[in-house]
Enzyme design. Structure first.
Site, PDB file in Angstrom:
ATOM      1  N   LYS A  22       0.832  -1.216   0.000  1.00 22.41           N
ATOM      2  CA  LYS A  22       0.000   0.000   0.000  1.00 22.41           C
ATOM      3  C   LYS A  22       0.861   1.257   0.000  1.00 22.41           C
ATOM      4  CE  LYS A  22      -1.704   1.521   4.143  1.00 22.41           C
ATOM      5  NZ  LYS A  22      -1.386   2.911   4.470  1.00 22.41           N
ATOM      6  N   ASN A  23       1.824   1.320   0.943  1.00 26.98           N
ATOM      7  CA  ASN A  23       2.561   2.568   1.108  1.00 26.98           C
ATOM      8  C   ASN A  23       3.585   2.826   0.005  1.00 26.98           C
ATOM      9  OD1 ASN A  23       1.019   3.096   3.296  1.00 26.98           O
ATOM     10  ND2 ASN A  23       2.570   2.582   4.828  1.00 26.98           N
ATOM     11  N   CYS A 116      -4.652  12.038  13.558  1.00 31.00           N
ATOM     12  CA  CYS A 116      -5.437  10.814  13.432  1.00 31.00           C
ATOM     13  C   CYS A 116      -5.255  10.000  14.698  1.00 31.00           C
ATOM     14  CB  CYS A 116      -5.062  10.043  12.179  1.00 31.00           C
ATOM     15  SG  CYS A 116      -3.498   9.207  12.300  1.00 31.00           S
ATOM     16  N   ARG A 121       0.590  14.146  13.763  1.00 31.29           N
ATOM     17  CA  ARG A 121       1.055  14.000  12.383  1.00 31.29           C
ATOM     18  C   ARG A 121       1.042  15.310  11.580  1.00 31.29           C
ATOM     19  NH1 ARG A 121      -1.191   8.410  10.074  1.00 31.29           N
ATOM     20  NH2 ARG A 121       0.685   8.573   8.839  1.00 31.29           N
ATOM     21  N   ASP A 304       4.767   0.296  12.184  1.00 32.24           N
ATOM     22  CA  ASP A 304       3.570  -0.352  11.633  1.00 32.24           C
ATOM     23  C   ASP A 304       3.464  -1.818  12.038  1.00 32.24           C
ATOM     24  OD1 ASP A 304       2.824   2.000  10.476  1.00 32.24           O
ATOM     25  OD2 ASP A 304       3.548   1.514   8.472  1.00 32.24           O
ATOM     26  N   ARG A 396      -8.615  -0.555   4.652  1.00 31.08           N
ATOM     27  CA  ARG A 396      -7.773   0.498   4.072  1.00 31.08           C
ATOM     28  C   ARG A 396      -6.438  -0.071   3.611  1.00 31.08           C
ATOM     29  NH1 ARG A 396      -5.896   4.125   7.989  1.00 31.08           N
ATOM     30  NH2 ARG A 396      -4.452   4.374   6.286  1.00 31.08           N
TER      31      ARG A 396
HETATM   32  N1  EPU Z   1       6.510  14.503  11.328  1.00 32.74           N
HETATM   33  C1  EPU Z   1       6.642  15.821  11.656  1.00 32.74           C
HETATM   34  N2  EPU Z   1       6.532  16.744  10.654  1.00 32.74           N
HETATM   35  C2  EPU Z   1       6.294  16.399   9.357  1.00 32.74           C
HETATM   36  C3  EPU Z   1       6.177  15.045   9.038  1.00 32.74           C
HETATM   37  C4  EPU Z   1       6.288  14.103  10.041  1.00 32.74           C
HETATM   38  O1  EPU Z   1       6.856  16.182  12.808  1.00 32.74           O
HETATM   39  O2  EPU Z   1       6.208  17.280   8.510  1.00 32.74           O
HETATM   40  C5  EPU Z   1       6.617  13.477  12.382  1.00 32.74           C
HETATM   41  C6  EPU Z   1       5.322  12.681  12.572  1.00 32.74           C
HETATM   42  O3  EPU Z   1       4.393  13.358  13.381  1.00 32.74           O
HETATM   43  C7  EPU Z   1       5.825  11.406  13.174  1.00 32.74           C
HETATM   44  C8  EPU Z   1       7.190  11.228  12.492  1.00 32.74           C
HETATM   45  O4  EPU Z   1       7.540  12.494  11.969  1.00 32.74           O
HETATM   46  O5  EPU Z   1       6.005  11.572  14.550  1.00 32.74           O
HETATM   47  C9  EPU Z   1       7.239  10.225  11.368  1.00 32.74           C
HETATM   48  O6  EPU Z   1       6.140  10.419  10.505  1.00 32.74           O
HETATM   49  P1  EPU Z   1       6.206  10.172   8.948  1.00 32.74           P
HETATM   50  O7  EPU Z   1       6.041  11.465   8.249  1.00 32.74           O
HETATM   51  O8  EPU Z   1       7.382   9.329   8.597  1.00 32.74           O
HETATM   52  O9  EPU Z   1       4.868   9.325   8.723  1.00 32.74           O
HETATM   53  P2  EPU Z   1       3.998   9.366   7.419  1.00 32.74           P
HETATM   54  O10 EPU Z   1       4.855   9.633   6.265  1.00 32.74           O
HETATM   55  O11 EPU Z   1       2.820  10.236   7.648  1.00 32.74           O
HETATM   56  C10 EPU Z   1       4.242   6.858   6.735  1.00 32.74           C
HETATM   57  C11 EPU Z   1       3.320   5.698   6.525  1.00 32.74           C
HETATM   58  C12 EPU Z   1       2.784   5.241   7.866  1.00 32.74           C
HETATM   59  C13 EPU Z   1       3.967   4.838   8.753  1.00 32.74           C
HETATM   60  C14 EPU Z   1       4.942   6.011   8.876  1.00 32.74           C
HETATM   61  C15 EPU Z   1       6.193   5.673   9.647  1.00 32.74           C
HETATM   62  C16 EPU Z   1       2.437   6.120   4.320  1.00 32.74           C
HETATM   63  C17 EPU Z   1       1.280   6.490   3.471  1.00 32.74           C
HETATM   64  N3  EPU Z   1       2.235   6.116   5.651  1.00 32.74           N
HETATM   65  O12 EPU Z   1       3.463   7.871   7.359  1.00 32.74           O
HETATM   66  O13 EPU Z   1       1.969   4.104   7.626  1.00 32.74           O
HETATM   67  O14 EPU Z   1       3.510   4.475  10.028  1.00 32.74           O
HETATM   68  O15 EPU Z   1       5.327   6.459   7.565  1.00 32.74           O
HETATM   69  O16 EPU Z   1       6.855   4.602   9.077  1.00 32.74           O
HETATM   70  O17 EPU Z   1       3.500   5.798   3.815  1.00 32.74           O
HETATM   71  C18 EPU Z   1       0.193   2.619   8.015  1.00 32.74           C
HETATM   72  O18 EPU Z   1       0.419   2.126   6.892  1.00 32.74           O
HETATM   73  O19 EPU Z   1      -0.576   2.085   8.852  1.00 32.74           O
HETATM   74  C19 EPU Z   1       0.839   3.872   8.384  1.00 32.74           C
HETATM   75  C20 EPU Z   1       0.385   4.648   9.364  1.00 32.74           C
END
Ligand code: EPU
Length: 416
Positions: A22-23, A116, A121, A304, A396
């Site tokens: 998915k990701n 969420c 996030r 995850d 999802r």
């Molecule tokens: N963060 C910030 N600022 C930002 C972006 C992130 O402070 O601008 C923080 C977040 O709040 C969090 C940390 O950085 O504490 C890491 O978040 P990240 O941005 O890496 O998460 P994401 O990109 O929103 C993706 C996956 C998630 C997975 C995370 C971590 C996708 C679509 N989603 O989320 O997947 O948990 O990376 O590996 O790729 C899932 O599939 O169930 C899922 C939640």
């Protein structure tokens, strides 16, 4: 609303085939907006998040054709620059349109995703990065607006490792003028898969999979054919299913190098993990040994998989400390596991799991995608019947999970 009903207590045995990730699929499908003409994507899983992504692409003006696991997207009709609230609220990864839209159209208006179930996030690093590339960013009425004539390459340092942040900036920088360097970039396999897909479209990206990604901007990208990599979190979920049920599962069509942290942890619990080229065989053992685990960005243990691993530790022999370092609120499954008889105490970002001799089935509520998988794993080993409510979270991100478990001998089904 659908529910998953499980009669626990059977060891799961047999073979299971892993679906596309998915990701990885989400950012790659969004990247098709960067080209004119038909891109073809294979091994695309049939998931609610993929349907939401297709909905966004069509809303923006792309043409999409889907036949089974093959999705074709033609971005040449791109005419809208806005991802509205009603679409973004269904899937926060919709924010991944930001990079391609600004790169392609010079403007984007995207509803700000809220927090969420697992944390606040924020997307501040996505926005700071786009600003460094020369976009003017404004926030108003719940929307982020980004505008520029043409993005210019820049050096960008992420002070937190962010997966979709890295992906958004990569898809923005591919069409920027000059060179972009992303430092402290995410090293997740999904980031590498996106870079490979963009390079197949004609981008010049080096270093994906390391903390420094260098992108030389090009004038345009071309359509390409791309196969989506196997889902490492689905792989880890089936590995844990073998361990928790004391079963013997051969997981096919996976990439063992993407789940090394999970394999290692499962070995420490006593499970036998046998790795082939694209297969992993996991044989569970009794008793399960407790081990501590801390979530970290890749190649560390994935957040995850934290909830699923906690289900295993709930029935292990001894105490386990589970530390969540990525998201500030990713323990909501704890209170549901407790309803099944687990003995878990949370303090800050650490959960102390005292293994119990057995769980007992009960109705529980899924609160997010991975929590749903955790509760199903717990239900598979619990004595009696477990009913997991709110399984729309599961749909999802897991393709036909209950059917795959049933094919391995689980007494599991879906009721409306
Ligand atoms: N963060 C910030 N600022 C930002 C972006 C992130 O402070 O601008 C923080 C977040 O709040 C969090 C940390 O950085 O504490 C890491 O978040 P990240 O941005 O890496 O998460 P994401 O990109 O929103 C993706 C996956 C998630 C997975 C995370 C971590 C996708 C679509 N989603 O989320 O997947 O948990 O990376 O590996 O790729 C899932 O599939 O169930 C899922 C939640």
């Amino acid at each position: 609303m659908d529910k998953i009903v499980i009669d626990g207590g059977r060891p799961l045995c047999g073979q299971v085939k892993i679906s596309g990730a998915k990701n990885a699929a989400l950012p790659i499908l969004m990247a098709s907006l960067l080209t004119d003409g038909w891109c073809e994507f294979s091994n695309v899983p049939d998931l609610r998040d993929i349907r939401s992504t297709i909905e966004i692409l069509e809303y923006l003006g792309a043409r999409v054709e889907r036949s089974g696991r093959v999705v074709k997207v033609d971005g040449s009709g791109l005419r809208r620059d806005e991802a509205p609230y009603d679409i973004v609220r269904k899937m926060r990864a919709s924010v991944l349109v930001l990079g391609p839209l600004v790169a392609r159209l010079g403007r984007a208006r995207v509803s700000l995703p809220g927090g969420c179930a697992i944390g606040a996030r924020p997307i501040n690093l996505h926005l700071q990065g786009l600003a460094s590339l020369g976009a003017k960013i404004t926030l108003s009425h719940g929307y982020v607006e980004a505008e520029c004539s043409r993005l210019r390459g820049a050096e960008i340092y992420f002070d937190v490792v962010t997966v979709t942040g890295t992906e958004n900036l990569m898809t923005a920088a591919v069409l920027a003028e000059g060179k972009t360097v992303l430092r402290n970039a995410a090293r997740e396999p999904e980031v590498v898969a996106l870079a490979d897909a963009l390079n197949a479209m004609g981008a010049e990206i080096q270093g994906a999979g390391t903390a420094e990604i260098v992108i030389q901007g090009v004038d345009c990208l071309n359509p390409a054919r791309i196969e989506i990599i196997p889902d490492r979190i689905e792989t880890g979920t089936f590995m844990t299913a073998a361990a928790i049920t004391g079963g013997d599962i051969t997981i096919c069509n996976c990439l063992p190098q993407h789940v090394e942290a999970i394999s290692e942890k499962l070995r420490q619990t006593g499970a036998e993990v046998e790795v082939g080229e694209d297969t992993i065989r996991v044989r569970g053992c009794r008793p399960v040994t407790s081990v501590d685990v801390k979530t970290l960005p890749y190649p560390g243990f994935p957040t995850d998989m934290q909830a699923q691993f906690m289900a295993l530790m709930a029935v292990a022999d001894g105490h386990s400390l589970i530390t969540e370092t990525i998201f500030e609120n990713r323990f909501i499954h704890v209170s549901e596991l407790r309803r099944l008889g687990a003995d878990i105490t949370v303090s800050g970002n650490t959960a102390l799991v005292r293994g119990v001799a057995g769980l007992s089935g009960a109705p529980v509520m899924a609160t997010d995608l991975r929590a749903s998988a955790c509760l199903i794993l717990a239900g598979l080993v619990a004595e009696g019947t477990t009913v997991v409510n709110r399984v729309y979270h599961l749909d999802r991100g897991y393709e036909a999970l209950e059917k795959k478990f049933a094919s391995l001998g689980a007494a599991i089904g879906r009721v409306s």
